[in-house]
Design an enzyme around this catalytic site. Sequence first.
Site, PDB file in Angstrom:
ATOM      1  N   HIS A  52     -23.227  47.251 -48.027  1.00 37.73           N
ATOM      2  CA  HIS A  52     -23.063  48.124 -46.870  1.00 37.73           C
ATOM      3  C   HIS A  52     -24.441  48.581 -46.400  1.00 37.73           C
ATOM      4  O   HIS A  52     -25.396  48.642 -47.185  1.00 37.73           O
ATOM      5  CB  HIS A  52     -22.235  49.353 -47.237  1.00 37.73           C
ATOM      6  CG  HIS A  52     -20.780  49.079 -47.395  1.00 37.73           C
ATOM      7  ND1 HIS A  52     -19.844  50.070 -47.306  1.00 37.73           N
ATOM      8  CD2 HIS A  52     -20.096  47.925 -47.623  1.00 37.73           C
ATOM      9  CE1 HIS A  52     -18.639  49.554 -47.478  1.00 37.73           C
ATOM     10  NE2 HIS A  52     -18.767  48.256 -47.678  1.00 37.73           N
ATOM     11  N   GLU A  54     -25.632  51.472 -45.757  1.00 39.66           N
ATOM     12  CA  GLU A  54     -26.167  52.624 -46.480  1.00 39.66           C
ATOM     13  C   GLU A  54     -26.757  52.219 -47.829  1.00 39.66           C
ATOM     14  O   GLU A  54     -27.833  52.687 -48.203  1.00 39.66           O
ATOM     15  CB  GLU A  54     -25.065  53.675 -46.729  1.00 39.66           C
ATOM     16  CG  GLU A  54     -24.453  54.229 -45.470  1.00 39.66           C
ATOM     17  CD  GLU A  54     -23.191  53.514 -45.024  1.00 39.66           C
ATOM     18  OE1 GLU A  54     -22.310  54.176 -44.456  1.00 39.66           O
ATOM     19  OE2 GLU A  54     -23.088  52.278 -45.226  1.00 39.66           O
ATOM     20  N   CYS A  82     -18.326  55.461 -46.260  1.00 37.94           N
ATOM     21  CA  CYS A  82     -17.137  55.301 -47.092  1.00 37.94           C
ATOM     22  C   CYS A  82     -17.369  55.965 -48.455  1.00 37.94           C
ATOM     23  O   CYS A  82     -18.463  56.453 -48.742  1.00 37.94           O
ATOM     24  CB  CYS A  82     -16.817  53.821 -47.278  1.00 37.94           C
ATOM     25  SG  CYS A  82     -18.018  52.946 -48.332  1.00 37.94           S
ATOM     26  N   CYS A  85     -20.353  54.552 -50.483  1.00 40.48           N
ATOM     27  CA  CYS A  85     -21.649  54.956 -49.950  1.00 40.48           C
ATOM     28  C   CYS A  85     -21.907  56.442 -50.161  1.00 40.48           C
ATOM     29  O   CYS A  85     -23.041  56.843 -50.429  1.00 40.48           O
ATOM     30  CB  CYS A  85     -21.751  54.567 -48.480  1.00 40.48           C
ATOM     31  SG  CYS A  85     -21.746  52.768 -48.261  1.00 40.48           S
TER      32      CYS A  85
END
Length: 143
Positions: A52, A54, A82, A85
Amino acid sequence: MFSYEYWMEKALILARKSYDIGEIPVGCLVVKDDKIIGEGYNLTKGKRVINHAEILAITSANGCLNNWRLLDCDLYVTLEPCMMCVGAINNSRLKRVIYGAKNNNFGAIQNLNSKIQVVSGILEKECSKILQDFFKSIRKFKQ
């Protein structure tokens, strides 16, 4: 000092990179002392689910500082993080999270450590639009 909007525009440029390669368009920056020390955009397709934006930005910032603690750093991301993260954000000891669009399906900002400041809705229309355009193009392609 640069504005939240300034940094979010930079994150949107990264989100566009994800869009262009068929990834869900999310871009992320880690900023310390008005300098980008980490950046990332979604790279999960065909690779690893943990790629992801992040996670990649935090990992990049860790390398830049040669430290897992990102004290006095801000994270700018185009979509609310999410749960995975948020865990990385909590563990990184970031000072502040600034995000654009709300994540109605997987957003987990409510699980953020209470010591971390949250700023939401920065360039929300622009951050939402790139996501909407992406999902419209996928639906159109599948027909």
